[in-house]
Scaffold this motif. Structure first.
Motif, PDB file in Angstrom:
ATOM      1  N   TYR B 314       1.105  -1.472   0.056  1.00 42.15           N
ATOM      2  CA  TYR B 314       0.305  -0.050  -0.420  1.00 42.15           C
ATOM      3  C   TYR B 314       0.872   1.025  -0.110  1.00 42.15           C
ATOM      4  O   TYR B 314       1.667   1.128   1.141  1.00 42.15           O
ATOM      5  CB  TYR B 314      -1.255  -0.119   1.585  1.00 42.15           C
ATOM      6  CG  TYR B 314      -1.584   1.123   1.674  1.00 42.15           C
ATOM      7  CD1 TYR B 314      -2.926   0.661   0.298  1.00 42.15           C
ATOM      8  CD2 TYR B 314      -1.726   1.701   1.704  1.00 42.15           C
ATOM      9  CE1 TYR B 314      -3.879   1.207   0.383  1.00 42.15           C
ATOM     10  CE2 TYR B 314      -3.046   2.591   1.731  1.00 42.15           C
ATOM     11  CZ  TYR B 314      -3.968   3.210   0.582  1.00 42.15           C
ATOM     12  OH  TYR B 314      -5.300   3.691   0.914  1.00 42.15           O
ATOM     13  N   TYR B 317       0.517   6.389   1.902  1.00 44.38           N
ATOM     14  CA  TYR B 317       1.331   7.392   2.418  1.00 44.38           C
ATOM     15  C   TYR B 317       2.070   8.292   2.080  1.00 44.38           C
ATOM     16  O   TYR B 317       2.472   9.092   2.601  1.00 44.38           O
ATOM     17  CB  TYR B 317       1.484   6.357   3.996  1.00 44.38           C
ATOM     18  CG  TYR B 317      -0.071   6.249   4.775  1.00 44.38           C
ATOM     19  CD1 TYR B 317      -1.258   6.965   4.584  1.00 44.38           C
ATOM     20  CD2 TYR B 317      -0.192   4.882   4.576  1.00 44.38           C
ATOM     21  CE1 TYR B 317      -2.821   6.237   5.648  1.00 44.38           C
ATOM     22  CE2 TYR B 317      -1.695   3.870   5.148  1.00 44.38           C
ATOM     23  CZ  TYR B 317      -3.153   4.681   5.302  1.00 44.38           C
ATOM     24  OH  TYR B 317      -3.729   3.772   5.718  1.00 44.38           O
ATOM     25  N   GLU B 321       1.059  13.910   3.538  1.00 42.18           N
ATOM     26  CA  GLU B 321       2.093  14.357   4.770  1.00 42.18           C
ATOM     27  C   GLU B 321       1.487  13.276   5.644  1.00 42.18           C
ATOM     28  O   GLU B 321       0.832  13.637   6.734  1.00 42.18           O
ATOM     29  CB  GLU B 321       1.377  16.106   5.137  1.00 42.18           C
ATOM     30  CG  GLU B 321       2.796  16.796   5.960  1.00 42.18           C
ATOM     31  CD  GLU B 321       2.552  18.175   6.216  1.00 42.18           C
ATOM     32  OE1 GLU B 321       1.744  18.706   5.218  1.00 42.18           O
ATOM     33  OE2 GLU B 321       2.849  18.192   6.957  1.00 42.18           O
ATOM     34  N   PRO B 322       3.057  13.203   6.744  1.00 42.96           N
ATOM     35  CA  PRO B 322       4.315  13.480   6.522  1.00 42.96           C
ATOM     36  C   PRO B 322       4.830  13.035   5.521  1.00 42.96           C
ATOM     37  O   PRO B 322       6.311  12.352   4.988  1.00 42.96           O
ATOM     38  CB  PRO B 322       4.838  13.163   7.617  1.00 42.96           C
ATOM     39  CG  PRO B 322       4.408  12.576   8.841  1.00 42.96           C
ATOM     40  CD  PRO B 322       2.586  12.361   7.691  1.00 42.96           C
ATOM     41  N   PHE B 323       4.157  12.037   4.233  1.00 40.25           N
ATOM     42  CA  PHE B 323       4.692  11.491   3.605  1.00 40.25           C
ATOM     43  C   PHE B 323       5.714   9.985   3.838  1.00 40.25           C
ATOM     44  O   PHE B 323       7.210  10.260   3.845  1.00 40.25           O
ATOM     45  CB  PHE B 323       6.417  11.851   2.168  1.00 40.25           C
ATOM     46  CG  PHE B 323       5.053  13.578   1.908  1.00 40.25           C
ATOM     47  CD1 PHE B 323       4.321  13.339   1.184  1.00 40.25           C
ATOM     48  CD2 PHE B 323       5.573  15.394   3.125  1.00 40.25           C
ATOM     49  CE1 PHE B 323       3.444  14.909   1.702  1.00 40.25           C
ATOM     50  CE2 PHE B 323       5.365  15.933   2.731  1.00 40.25           C
ATOM     51  CZ  PHE B 323       4.300  16.459   1.662  1.00 40.25           C
ATOM     52  N   ILE B 324       5.396   8.886   4.504  1.00 42.87           N
ATOM     53  CA  ILE B 324       6.297   8.338   4.751  1.00 42.87           C
ATOM     54  C   ILE B 324       5.658   6.796   4.662  1.00 42.87           C
ATOM     55  O   ILE B 324       5.067   6.100   3.811  1.00 42.87           O
ATOM     56  CB  ILE B 324       5.295   7.674   6.153  1.00 42.87           C
ATOM     57  CG1 ILE B 324       5.283   8.672   7.802  1.00 42.87           C
ATOM     58  CG2 ILE B 324       6.102   6.805   7.529  1.00 42.87           C
ATOM     59  CD1 ILE B 324       6.300   9.135   8.012  1.00 42.87           C
ATOM     60  N   PRO B 325       7.352   6.311   3.750  1.00 40.94           N
ATOM     61  CA  PRO B 325       6.989   5.372   3.105  1.00 40.94           C
ATOM     62  C   PRO B 325       7.063   3.985   3.378  1.00 40.94           C
ATOM     63  O   PRO B 325       6.821   4.487   5.256  1.00 40.94           O
ATOM     64  CB  PRO B 325       8.522   5.303   2.421  1.00 40.94           C
ATOM     65  CG  PRO B 325       9.634   6.484   3.521  1.00 40.94           C
ATOM     66  CD  PRO B 325       8.388   6.747   4.135  1.00 40.94           C
ATOM     67  N   PRO B 326       6.091   2.908   3.379  1.00 35.89           N
ATOM     68  CA  PRO B 326       6.142   1.593   4.008  1.00 35.89           C
ATOM     69  C   PRO B 326       7.326   0.752   4.013  1.00 35.89           C
ATOM     70  O   PRO B 326       7.563   0.681   5.438  1.00 35.89           O
ATOM     71  CB  PRO B 326       5.582   1.051   3.068  1.00 35.89           C
ATOM     72  CG  PRO B 326       5.269   1.436   1.850  1.00 35.89           C
ATOM     73  CD  PRO B 326       5.625   2.910   2.086  1.00 35.89           C
TER      74      PRO B 326
END
Lengths: 642, 642
Positions: B314, B317, B321-326
């Motif tokens: 998925y 995200y 914001e806050p632009f978090i990679p999995p």
């Protein structure tokens, strides 16, 4: 294209001219009993042709009047035009039915409590290596923008003290959403391994108390699944049904042969996983409101063939000399590897096998029987579809396998069935009028007869003078329950269809009795050969444990009288139920017990009876009631003389 | 049900009244270009209605005469009755075509030889941790009846010196047959791990010399797969095609949005695995007569979104914001986990990402560019669908991402296309008559224009006085190649359809130029902001490496003249090609290089431009030819003054 209309199932199947009727039914998931796997030898796949013509031959299994009514064997029938077929349903579907049965919770509790006793007696741990912990992870911000995985790892490092996390892809796939569903407050399920943890599950919120394991016994005939709470170690529920592989043959040999056909291995694997175990699991989840992702560890026991087919591994070399199994100890398997309806990362442990015909069901059985810790000499007999025997104590364990066949589970007997509702489980016969007195499981109408019933019946027929010691019905008896067919095969009627609401009479004939005598002979001669191979005889035995699906109501006395069990002191005998399932349960709730199970697999010695010089003679001598040498059965000798 | 007949594809699709035409096409695997993912903003999904009526609105993207001819945008069209549709094919299928292209072996050899040079220069190993060994196992007998697994383990223990073997279920499934196919003489492929080996493959007979790895660059627009001989470390072959995800949007943002729709994530995952990478692998296997089971290790590089979608994780995200990679570092993945057309147990390593918009393509690129070992200050610019910039040397590395858009790969340009056959890759314009001189890849008819061609074109239009420094065409020019539409948008004709055998003229219009200026402005301002954040300016740069799919014929001089690259000494610039692929190749053939790659991922610093205070001003100033502040471009200033 030709249309086959299975009237009884309301199914119309399209196939090609020249297709085999049994295969058509199998491919369409219509169950036709075929223990001999279509080799035209058992006669069980009898169906009725209602309309149209087929290419089929009359065999010995079809009586003249049946042939005229349209009865044919599906296995030797080729379709040539549109037809309508009726599959007789009642007995066959009960015999091998996929009806899921629940558990007798009280009786189960006794069995499993007795098992836990083993753990306590031998001071084994009560632990699994799987832990569940609720954690509250710091939420990300623009300044603290670690990735989800790194964030979780940081939390684990700082709060749980492990350096590294590991997980399957499926977990990563759902991680981003689950973390945010409950503001990074989640429960993780994990296995510790030194400095590292493998995460099996992430759930939103606190679900620390929901953690389950499953013990499975895969019998050739029946499959039992047992749901266990890994916190309390209690058995929550149990479900069982027939093994759906049975449509491909009643015993392991016929299944192995089927597995070598095109797609055969896949079909057998799907039959046990998709059509048997997964529906059983699903029924347990629904009944107990459980999420499959919380089922994180499994112990599975089955004979060597069942273990191989469970994993979809090629099995044909099991039946070819030198009889080499693909594997004995459990490979590393996770739920998703074999499509099990549990957590994708759930550990699936298979009880180790010892040889091609002594499998994980026996090592698990031996674990639960406690032979590995016993000072006494224990004879362990598993009366399943195959018969396996173990003899030993804490110092050594010897095992062997007898080609017993499925008679103890009702297979190979014309009106035989599993020990489930409708099965005649006890029989006594009135010596005066030869009328039987039947005890039926579930106290309902009789459908057929199970293993314990057959033992009673044959014993009673012998004692009341219906059969001789060869198992042949005396020709001079004049009784409505005794009759002979056109081939002069005699049969005894257990239940007239008029007396109950039956399609047919329930009978046992001389062929059935002969089958059963060979089965019991295989067991007895196996046990005596095994002990003899150690230079001992039955007198050294301190205990005899009988395990297997033969039913709770096995009559030890009668079993001795027909020569299935040795004629020694009755108090030495105990029926210990489904010891394979109980052993799996033990290995599930105790790390020590699992280690012990592995050790049993490593240490047990296997004796190959087929190459043992005196076995064949011994077997032939045992194919008699109770035995050619009646001196081995002093009790019976006395009784018959009286 | 309504029938949509896609005449151009000979496909009749049934759908419901009210369905969206673009979605209907996507679900039926009919490619309609839609870089803006159906938000009615790009105008690329133009199709022609041949028969029937639809519910659609005219937009700015459709000229009056087109509207009369039946042209509509698929994305804002709802079907209401049976219709016939024609999808204009030539440009769009070339632009994004899934046509598999082979490699220019000579040119490739130079690139990969240069890469190997890095390994030699820095004294890295030339090793993978995968070994292949031919073994002759003792055949089983009745006396030596170990199981197949135990027999193999015994051989490994006695002859190779490892205590334990481990393997995936798939291997166990085929083991019994393979062992017997060549009398227990087999070749095993394995990975060593202390005292233990994990067996990846078993083959009949001796195939020790067949061992392959694959390096993959997953670009947002194009995907390249490179087959490597793990013995010689040579690149055997290479294949590339468009990324089939492109039908769900031209850039990562549109794809992420699509991934949140029903089944969107699955579709995007399947598009890159099943529809892009697997066919490329298959073409390499066929061309080089290779068995997929001998492909045992992969290194894959892609931006953070591509990496996530490659694994089916998925991604939403990433853009919130806050632009978090999995995840950033590679999870443990095997071929079968993601359905790759390689050995089921093949190790799949993903080049690590640094942040949501600096991914594995950049860390791999930096590995191959050698910044991590450089004494000199290197500016690394990746001109892909996104623009990423790294600045640093052996002591530190800073990175940032610019929302460049796909213009360098032909996206967002009306006649833009990838740098493949038919693309105009070089342009010069005769100042006298304003006629262009075109160089076309493959020396065939032109189809469209690729990144390097657009740079040349805009530079030449500026220098020959066709456009001003804002990119607007001078209104007073009288030339047949310059024309204005009814909305007064000017365009320059690169190729008249009469001069070649084309459906339409190849043109570049003011909207295209504006798009391109914003793209180049994003890159330039990103680079200057990144360096400024260190308190430095362009004068400290020792080398500028340009990487990415912009094409081999990037003209550095022209790139400086339009203000894409800084106006510093020309000899400092070098085009290093697909550095992401080369970095993957390095990590594939050298354990040390893989370790180094991981280290780059851990150590690189990310600067989030969007929150950097001066970035926006800098960007706006850079949206000019070459820049608002021409003092930054002394060369251009001089040229324009001349």
């Amino acid at each position: 294209m030709i249309k086959v209309n299975f009237k009884s199932h309301n199914k119309e199947i399209y196939c090609n001219k020249g297709d085999n009727l049994l295969e058509i039914a199998r491919n369409s998931n219509i169950f036709i009993d075929a223990p001999c796997n279509g080799s035209v030898s058992c006669g069980k796949c009898k169906v009725k042709l209602l309309k149209g013509n087929v290419d089929s031959e009359k065999t010995l299994h079809i009586k003249d009047d049946e042939w005229e009514q349209g009865y044919i064997l599906a296995c030797n029938t080729t379709v040539i035009e549109d037809i309508e077929i009726e599959v007789p349903s009642k007995l066959s579907s009960s015999m091998h039915g996929m009806k899921i049965e629940g558990s007798d919770k009280k009786k189960d509790k006794q069995i499993f409590d007795r098992a836990k006793n083993i753990i306590e007696t031998h001071n084994l741990d009560f632990k699994t290596n799987i832990v569940k912990t609720y954690i509250e992870i710091e939420e990300p911000t623009l300044d603290d923008n670690l990735s989800d995985v790194d964030r979780l790892e940081r939390h684990v490092r700082n709060n749980l003290g492990f350096n590294e996390i590991d997980f399957k892809l499926e977990l990563l796939r759902k991680m981003p959403v689950i973390l945010r569903e409950n503001d990074f407050k989640v429960t993780i399920t994990y296995v510790k391994k030194k400095n590292k943890i493998t995460i099996l599950n992430i759930e939103s919120g606190n679900s620390e108390d929901k953690l389950y394991g499953v013990a499975i016994d895969i019998g050739t005939t029946s499959v039992v699944v047992c749901l266990v709470d890994l916190y309390t170690k209690e058995v929550i529920d149990k479900a069982s049904s027939g093994n759906a592989q049975i449509k491909y043959g009643a015993d392991v040999i016929h299944r192995i042969i089927y597995s070598t056909k095109k797609d055969g291995l896949t079909k057998l694997n799907q039959a046990v996983i998709d059509d048997t175990i997964n529906p059983l699991l699903e029924s347990l989840y629904v009944r107990n409101d459980i999420n499959k992702d919380n089922v994180v560890t499994l112990v599975v026991a089955g004979n060597t063939t069942m273990s191989s087919l469970f994993l979809g591994v090629y099995t044909d070399y099991l039946r070819q000399e030198p009889f080499i199994p693909p594997f004995l100890k459990s490979p590393k398997i996770m739920g998703q590897d074999i499509g099990l309806n549990v957590n994708d990362s759930a550990y699936v442990y298979l009880a180790p096998s010892v040889a091609s015909y002594v499998g994980g069901d026996i090592t698990a059985g031996v674990l639960s029987a406690g032979i590995w810790a016993s000072e006494e000499n224990i004879l362990f007999i598993d009366l399943g579809t195959n018969g396996e025997i173990v003899f030993g104590n804490k110092d050594y364990m010897m095992s062997c396998a007898c080609s017993a066949g499925p008679a103890f589970e009702g297979g190979g007997i014309s009106c035989g069935m599993r020990a489930s509702n409708g099965a005649i489980e006890k029989v006594s016969i009135d010596k005066a009028n030869l009328n039987p007195n039947l005890t039926i499981i579930g106290e309902c109408e009789p459908i057929g007869i199970c293993g314990s019933g057959i033992i009673d019946l044959i014993c009673q027929m012998l004692l009341t003078g219906i059969i001789d010691r060869r198992g042949k019905i005396y020709r001079d008896l004049d009784n409505k329950r005794i009759r002979f067919n056109e081939h002069d095969i005699g049969e005894y009627v257990l239940a007239f269809k008029e007396d109950y609401n039956l399609e047919n009479d329930i009978t046992v004939n001389e062929v059935d009795i002969d089958n059963f005598i060979r089965t019991k002979g295989a067991i007895y001669s196996g046990a005596s050969t095994l002990i003899e191979s150690l230079g001992m005889d039955f007198s050294v035995i301190d205990k005899v444990y009988i395990a297997g699906g033969i039913g709770n109501n096995l009559n030890i006395e009668n079993s001795i009288l027909i020569g299935l069990l040795p004629d020694i002191e009755r108090e030495k005998f105990a029926y210990i139920g489904n010891s394979s399932l109980v052993g799996s349960y033990l290995a599930l709730i105790s790390k020590d017990a699992k280690k012990k199970l592995q050790q049993i697999g490593n240490e047990m010695t296997y004796v190959e009876l087929s190459v043992y010089p005196t076995y064949m003679d011994e077997f032939i001598s045992a194919c008699f009631l109770p035995h050619t040498n009646i001196e081995q059965f002093p009790t019976v000798k006395k009784l018959l003389e009286d």
